[in-house]
Enzyme design. Structure first.
Site, PDB file in Angstrom:
ATOM      1  N   GLU A  91     -24.409 -41.809 -45.118  1.00 26.48           N
ATOM      2  CA  GLU A  91     -23.487 -41.052 -44.277  1.00 26.48           C
ATOM      3  C   GLU A  91     -24.239 -40.236 -43.221  1.00 26.48           C
ATOM      4  OE1 GLU A  91     -20.536 -41.738 -44.225  1.00 26.48           O
ATOM      5  OE2 GLU A  91     -19.748 -42.206 -46.211  1.00 26.48           O
TER       6      GLU A  91
ATOM      7  N   TYR B  13     -23.640 -41.734 -34.309  1.00 25.25           N
ATOM      8  CA  TYR B  13     -22.673 -41.285 -33.303  1.00 25.25           C
ATOM      9  C   TYR B  13     -23.359 -40.467 -32.215  1.00 25.25           C
ATOM     10  CZ  TYR B  13     -19.542 -42.686 -37.063  1.00 25.25           C
ATOM     11  OH  TYR B  13     -18.906 -43.400 -38.057  1.00 25.25           O
TER      12      TYR B  13
ATOM     13  N   GLU C 139     -12.729 -43.623 -46.474  1.00 24.47           N
ATOM     14  CA  GLU C 139     -13.576 -44.807 -46.442  1.00 24.47           C
ATOM     15  C   GLU C 139     -12.790 -46.099 -46.229  1.00 24.47           C
ATOM     16  OE1 GLU C 139     -16.587 -44.067 -46.348  1.00 24.47           O
ATOM     17  OE2 GLU C 139     -17.319 -42.826 -47.992  1.00 24.47           O
TER      18      GLU C 139
ATOM     19  N   GLU D  23     -19.052 -48.422 -45.266  1.00 22.30           N
ATOM     20  CA  GLU D  23     -17.851 -47.725 -45.734  1.00 22.30           C
ATOM     21  C   GLU D  23     -17.056 -48.578 -46.712  1.00 22.30           C
ATOM     22  OE1 GLU D  23     -18.087 -44.851 -45.223  1.00 22.30           O
ATOM     23  OE2 GLU D  23     -18.436 -44.242 -43.178  1.00 22.30           O
TER      24      GLU D  23
END
Length: 346
Positions: free
Chosen positions: A119, A126, A186, A220
């Site tokens: 994660e 990003y 998720e 995910e």
């Protein structure tokens, strides 16, 4: 009856190595993968770990050139979705850590450590994406949106409530509730955003971003798979919580999640070329059905058993095949070949 969980001790040599319960049990803290209560957890761990990738290895050269040529609506959606995904993955890092603090099964703690690490790489990705395509001020605003944009605040409110409730009051019921919201994140909340980037890519736009998103998507899916297994195993150990009332609550949360996701996607994607909103709504309902079945529950949208947006399969590679990017003749497939290959359909 309320069962208050205590933080697990790091080592307690007087306890057995094999945990006596997932939560509220006893274990020495010494992990022997060949002697764990749920042997299939090892296979799930290997499926998660086989998907190793690093954000900085994805070539964003073409995306850097293309971003300025996106339409106004495409840019807005791009930035808001990245901001949303970053906020969700930030919470997932902490949630994995919180669950690992209270589980009394060292194998679960180990798997949660792996999930938390992945994660953090999602979150890093990003920032890497935005730094590749736009200026610092635009990047900053994208990451600020989840705490300032009213629609995003409303969308994330249930997550904030359930996660923080577990954090301040770590009961067995609250960790079960947190697992349900983890399954929502998720397995449902990411997916209209993922589909947006795949839609750009099928129009030969922002393919580097799509590649990154496909790696995140595969992670995910495996995280969702594990959390549903952990939820069902926890209920199995604590049948007094496996009630019709709890099942009803889960259905309500999924219906609420579907409504929220549809509202969000309709507001953001209504003017995006290639996105057909009724199809997207069906896809969201299909994802809800799929996650509920993984939780051992029933479909709530019987007319959406099959995926109405099958074209997304082209952008999340099957583990048994290797595909290449539109512009890069490099493998998009990082996962190692093994007998564990293969994952749940999109």
């Amino acid at each position: 009856m309320t069962i208050l969980l205590k933080k697990s001790k790091i080592l307690e040599p007087r306890n057995p190595n094999r945990s006596t319960a997932l939560f509220g049990g006893k274990a020495s803290g010494i992990l022997n993968w060949n002697d764990i209560p749920y042997p299939h957890f090892y296979k799930l761990r290997e499926m998660i770990r086989n998907q190793f990738w690093i954000a900085d290895e994805v070539d964003m050269t073409y995306d850097t050139k293309q971003f300025s040529h996106l339409t106004k609506e495409e840019k807005t959606a791009y930035l808001k979705i990245i901001g949303l995904l970053a906020s969700l993955d930030s919470s997932q890092t902490n949630m994995a850590f919180k669950i690992s603090e209270y589980t009394t099964d060292p194998s679960v703690s180990a798997i949660m450590a792996t999930i938390a690490d992945q994660e953090t790489e999602h979150n890093r990705s990003y920032a890497y994406i935005l730094s590749s395509v736009t200026d610092w001020e635009t990047q900053r605003k994208a990451f600020e949106a989840p705490r300032t944009d009213q629609l995003l605040l409303e969308r994330n409110e249930p997550i904030v409530e359930v996660y923080n409730r577990f954090s301040v009051n770590p009961t067995l019921e609250n960790v079960l509730d947190a697992m349900i919201y983890t399954s929502l994140l998720e397995g449902l909340f990411f997916y209209s955003g993922f589909a947006y980037f795949y839609n750009l890519a099928r129009n030969n736009k922002m393919v580097g971003t799509s590649t990154m998103i496909s790696y995140i998507n595969k992670d995910e899916m495996q995280h969702a798979n594990f959390i549903t297994e952990l939820y069902r195993a926890t209920l199995g150990e604590n049948p007094e919580y496996n009630t019709e009332e709890r099942a009803k609550w889960v259905y309500e949360q999924y219906k609420r999640g579907v409504e929220s996701e549809i509202k969000w996607s309709n507001s953001l994607l209504r003017n995006i070329d290639g996105i057909y909103l009724p199809e997207m709504e069906g896809y969201i309902r299909y994802r809800a059905n799929k996650m509920l079945r993984m939780l051992g529950l029933s479909n709530i949208y019987p007319e959406y058993i099959k995926n109405p947006m099958k074209w997304v399969h082209a952008f999340v590679d099957n583990f048994d095949h290797t595909k290449t990017d539109f512009f890069e003749q490099r493998s998009r497939q990082y996962t190692k070949t093994s007998d564990l290959n293969g994952f749940d359909d999109l």
